[in-house]
Design a protein around this motif. Sequence first.
Motif, PDB file in Angstrom:
ATOM      1  N   LEU A   1      -5.586  10.524 -34.882  1.00 58.23           N
ATOM      2  CA  LEU A   1      -5.520   9.069 -34.807  1.00 58.23           C
ATOM      3  C   LEU A   1      -5.768   8.453 -36.183  1.00 58.23           C
ATOM      4  O   LEU A   1      -6.739   8.796 -36.860  1.00 58.23           O
ATOM      5  N   GLU A   2      -4.890   7.560 -36.581  1.00 62.09           N
ATOM      6  CA  GLU A   2      -5.020   6.832 -37.847  1.00 62.09           C
ATOM      7  C   GLU A   2      -5.321   5.365 -37.543  1.00 62.09           C
ATOM      8  O   GLU A   2      -5.007   4.871 -36.456  1.00 62.09           O
ATOM      9  N   ALA A   3      -5.884   4.660 -38.499  1.00 60.86           N
ATOM     10  CA  ALA A   3      -6.233   3.250 -38.310  1.00 60.86           C
ATOM     11  C   ALA A   3      -5.007   2.409 -37.949  1.00 60.86           C
ATOM     12  O   ALA A   3      -5.113   1.426 -37.227  1.00 60.86           O
ATOM     13  N   SER A   4      -3.842   2.779 -38.426  1.00 57.58           N
ATOM     14  CA  SER A   4      -2.621   2.002 -38.172  1.00 57.58           C
ATOM     15  C   SER A   4      -1.985   2.308 -36.816  1.00 57.58           C
ATOM     16  O   SER A   4      -1.035   1.625 -36.415  1.00 57.58           O
ATOM     17  N   ASP A   5      -2.470   3.314 -36.100  1.00 54.01           N
ATOM     18  CA  ASP A   5      -1.878   3.675 -34.804  1.00 54.01           C
ATOM     19  C   ASP A   5      -2.308   2.674 -33.736  1.00 54.01           C
ATOM     20  O   ASP A   5      -3.489   2.383 -33.586  1.00 54.01           O
ATOM     21  N   GLU A   6      -1.341   2.152 -33.008  1.00 55.32           N
ATOM     22  CA  GLU A   6      -1.592   1.196 -31.931  1.00 55.32           C
ATOM     23  C   GLU A   6      -1.497   1.984 -30.625  1.00 55.32           C
ATOM     24  O   GLU A   6      -0.420   2.391 -30.217  1.00 55.32           O
ATOM     25  N   VAL A   7      -2.627   2.227 -30.001  1.00 59.96           N
ATOM     26  CA  VAL A   7      -2.647   3.081 -28.812  1.00 59.96           C
ATOM     27  C   VAL A   7      -3.027   2.333 -27.538  1.00 59.96           C
ATOM     28  O   VAL A   7      -3.057   2.924 -26.461  1.00 59.96           O
ATOM     29  N   GLY A   8      -3.300   1.034 -27.639  1.00 54.77           N
ATOM     30  CA  GLY A   8      -3.738   0.273 -26.478  1.00 54.77           C
ATOM     31  C   GLY A   8      -2.637   0.008 -25.470  1.00 54.77           C
ATOM     32  O   GLY A   8      -2.867   0.057 -24.263  1.00 54.77           O
ATOM     33  N   SER A   9      -1.439  -0.260 -25.938  1.00 51.55           N
ATOM     34  CA  SER A   9      -0.336  -0.547 -25.026  1.00 51.55           C
ATOM     35  C   SER A   9       0.381   0.752 -24.660  1.00 51.55           C
ATOM     36  O   SER A   9       0.373   1.715 -25.444  1.00 51.55           O
ATOM     37  N   PRO A  10       1.016   0.788 -23.491  1.00 54.19           N
ATOM     38  CA  PRO A  10       1.794   1.984 -23.125  1.00 54.19           C
ATOM     39  C   PRO A  10       2.880   2.316 -24.146  1.00 54.19           C
ATOM     40  O   PRO A  10       3.101   3.481 -24.467  1.00 54.19           O
ATOM     41  N   GLU A  11       3.523   1.284 -24.700  1.00 56.40           N
ATOM     42  CA  GLU A  11       4.584   1.517 -25.680  1.00 56.40           C
ATOM     43  C   GLU A  11       4.025   2.074 -26.985  1.00 56.40           C
ATOM     44  O   GLU A  11       4.590   3.013 -27.559  1.00 56.40           O
ATOM     45  N   GLY A  12       2.929   1.493 -27.463  1.00 57.27           N
ATOM     46  CA  GLY A  12       2.315   1.980 -28.688  1.00 57.27           C
ATOM     47  C   GLY A  12       1.784   3.389 -28.530  1.00 57.27           C
ATOM     48  O   GLY A  12       1.924   4.226 -29.431  1.00 57.27           O
ATOM     49  N   PHE A  13       1.182   3.645 -27.374  1.00 61.46           N
ATOM     50  CA  PHE A  13       0.650   4.983 -27.103  1.00 61.46           C
ATOM     51  C   PHE A  13       1.775   6.013 -27.073  1.00 61.46           C
ATOM     52  O   PHE A  13       1.663   7.086 -27.676  1.00 61.46           O
ATOM     53  N   ALA A  14       2.875   5.672 -26.392  1.00 65.09           N
ATOM     54  CA  ALA A  14       4.022   6.591 -26.318  1.00 65.09           C
ATOM     55  C   ALA A  14       4.594   6.863 -27.707  1.00 65.09           C
ATOM     56  O   ALA A  14       4.964   8.003 -28.022  1.00 65.09           O
ATOM     57  N   ALA A  15       4.639   5.833 -28.561  1.00 64.97           N
ATOM     58  CA  ALA A  15       5.140   6.030 -29.927  1.00 64.97           C
ATOM     59  C   ALA A  15       4.209   6.947 -30.710  1.00 64.97           C
ATOM     60  O   ALA A  15       4.661   7.818 -31.463  1.00 64.97           O
ATOM     61  N   TRP A  16       2.901   6.763 -30.538  1.00 62.00           N
ATOM     62  CA  TRP A  16       1.928   7.621 -31.227  1.00 62.00           C
ATOM     63  C   TRP A  16       2.043   9.065 -30.749  1.00 62.00           C
ATOM     64  O   TRP A  16       2.061   9.998 -31.557  1.00 62.00           O
ATOM     65  N   VAL A  17       2.150   9.259 -29.439  1.00 60.11           N
ATOM     66  CA  VAL A  17       2.316  10.615 -28.895  1.00 60.11           C
ATOM     67  C   VAL A  17       3.590  11.255 -29.440  1.00 60.11           C
ATOM     68  O   VAL A  17       3.596  12.438 -29.803  1.00 60.11           O
ATOM     69  N   ALA A  18       4.660  10.480 -29.560  1.00 61.94           N
ATOM     70  CA  ALA A  18       5.907  11.013 -30.118  1.00 61.94           C
ATOM     71  C   ALA A  18       5.715  11.467 -31.559  1.00 61.94           C
ATOM     72  O   ALA A  18       6.267  12.494 -31.970  1.00 61.94           O
ATOM     73  N   LEU A  19       4.919  10.723 -32.328  1.00 57.55           N
ATOM     74  CA  LEU A  19       4.618  11.157 -33.703  1.00 57.55           C
ATOM     75  C   LEU A  19       3.842  12.470 -33.704  1.00 57.55           C
ATOM     76  O   LEU A  19       4.125  13.365 -34.502  1.00 57.55           O
ATOM     77  N   LEU A  20       2.847  12.573 -32.818  1.00 53.56           N
ATOM     78  CA  LEU A  20       2.045  13.797 -32.754  1.00 53.56           C
ATOM     79  C   LEU A  20       2.887  14.994 -32.358  1.00 53.56           C
ATOM     80  O   LEU A  20       2.770  16.066 -32.942  1.00 53.56           O
ATOM     81  N   THR A  21       3.705  14.837 -31.354  1.00 56.86           N
ATOM     82  CA  THR A  21       4.495  15.975 -30.881  1.00 56.86           C
ATOM     83  C   THR A  21       5.640  16.283 -31.831  1.00 56.86           C
ATOM     84  O   THR A  21       6.062  17.435 -31.925  1.00 56.86           O
ATOM     85  N   GLY A  22       6.093  15.296 -32.595  1.00 60.05           N
ATOM     86  CA  GLY A  22       7.104  15.550 -33.618  1.00 60.05           C
ATOM     87  C   GLY A  22       6.516  16.318 -34.786  1.00 60.05           C
ATOM     88  O   GLY A  22       7.194  17.098 -35.445  1.00 60.05           O
ATOM     89  N   ALA A  23       5.197  16.126 -35.052  1.00 57.57           N
ATOM     90  CA  ALA A  23       4.518  16.848 -36.119  1.00 57.57           C
ATOM     91  C   ALA A  23       4.225  18.273 -35.706  1.00 57.57           C
ATOM     92  O   ALA A  23       4.002  19.138 -36.541  1.00 57.57           O
ATOM     93  N   SER A  24       4.227  18.522 -34.393  1.00 57.14           N
ATOM     94  CA  SER A  24       3.969  19.873 -33.895  1.00 57.14           C
ATOM     95  C   SER A  24       5.260  20.671 -33.935  1.00 57.14           C
ATOM     96  O   SER A  24       6.337  20.127 -33.879  1.00 57.14           O
ATOM     97  N   GLY A  25       5.139  21.956 -33.985  1.00 58.57           N
ATOM     98  CA  GLY A  25       6.311  22.808 -33.941  1.00 58.57           C
ATOM     99  C   GLY A  25       6.105  24.055 -34.757  1.00 58.57           C
ATOM    100  O   GLY A  25       5.186  24.159 -35.535  1.00 58.57           O
ATOM    101  N   ALA A  26       6.986  24.996 -34.557  1.00 57.60           N
ATOM    102  CA  ALA A  26       6.875  26.272 -35.256  1.00 57.60           C
ATOM    103  C   ALA A  26       7.411  26.121 -36.664  1.00 57.60           C
ATOM    104  O   ALA A  26       8.596  25.949 -36.875  1.00 57.60           O
ATOM    105  N   LYS A  27       6.526  26.143 -37.623  1.00 57.47           N
ATOM    106  CA  LYS A  27       6.897  26.110 -39.036  1.00 57.47           C
ATOM    107  C   LYS A  27       6.256  27.317 -39.691  1.00 57.47           C
ATOM    108  O   LYS A  27       5.276  27.845 -39.212  1.00 57.47           O
ATOM    109  N   SER A  28       6.800  27.690 -40.806  1.00 58.31           N
ATOM    110  CA  SER A  28       6.217  28.787 -41.554  1.00 58.31           C
ATOM    111  C   SER A  28       4.881  28.361 -42.141  1.00 58.31           C
ATOM    112  O   SER A  28       4.816  27.413 -42.919  1.00 58.31           O
TER     113      SER A  28
END
Length: 171
Positions: free
Chosen positions: A33-60
């Motif tokens: 969680l970063e200070a700029s992340d808006e997690v209170g609304s369902p839309e903001g939370f979904a956008a934040w989760v999308a950032l987290l899951t986009g950062a995840s993945g199999a990388k070297s």
Amino acid sequence: MPRLIAPTADLHSAWLEAHAEWGAGLHEDGFGLEASDEVGSPEGFAAWVALLTGASGAKSAATDGGCSYRWIVEGDRVEGGIALRYGLSDQVTEFGHIGYGIRPSSRGRGLATWALGRMLDEARVLGLDRVLLVCEVDNLGSVGTIERNGGVLESVRDTGHGPARRYWIEL
């Protein structure tokens, strides 16, 4: 029985409940969680989760930076979060490969020790041969969690945010 899961927008209410338990500020290590992340609304939370899951993945692990986020869940309750950073970034040098946090009402039950063990398995799959963990010098709960998972103290250093213990775990 606890489970480690990828972040999901389906747990918005449960995550907000856990977040509120920490109080104001950004102290939920492992959630990304970063200070700029808006997690209170369902839309903001979904956008934040999308950032987290986009950062995840199999990388070297040897060449690419990245982070895999997992939530510690029991039933429909979010108990905490844990993150595995890989690559050679400033974040790894300062904060370690793995960061985690357990909501205050769930501490002392072994959840962090259990979750760290699972993330060490993920680190092995990524090809890491050792991981760095950093905790505040007076955080005895984290000291015990890290040492129960094989952590060996390298040093105590001033981080600019206060003294921190640096541990290595050989995989």
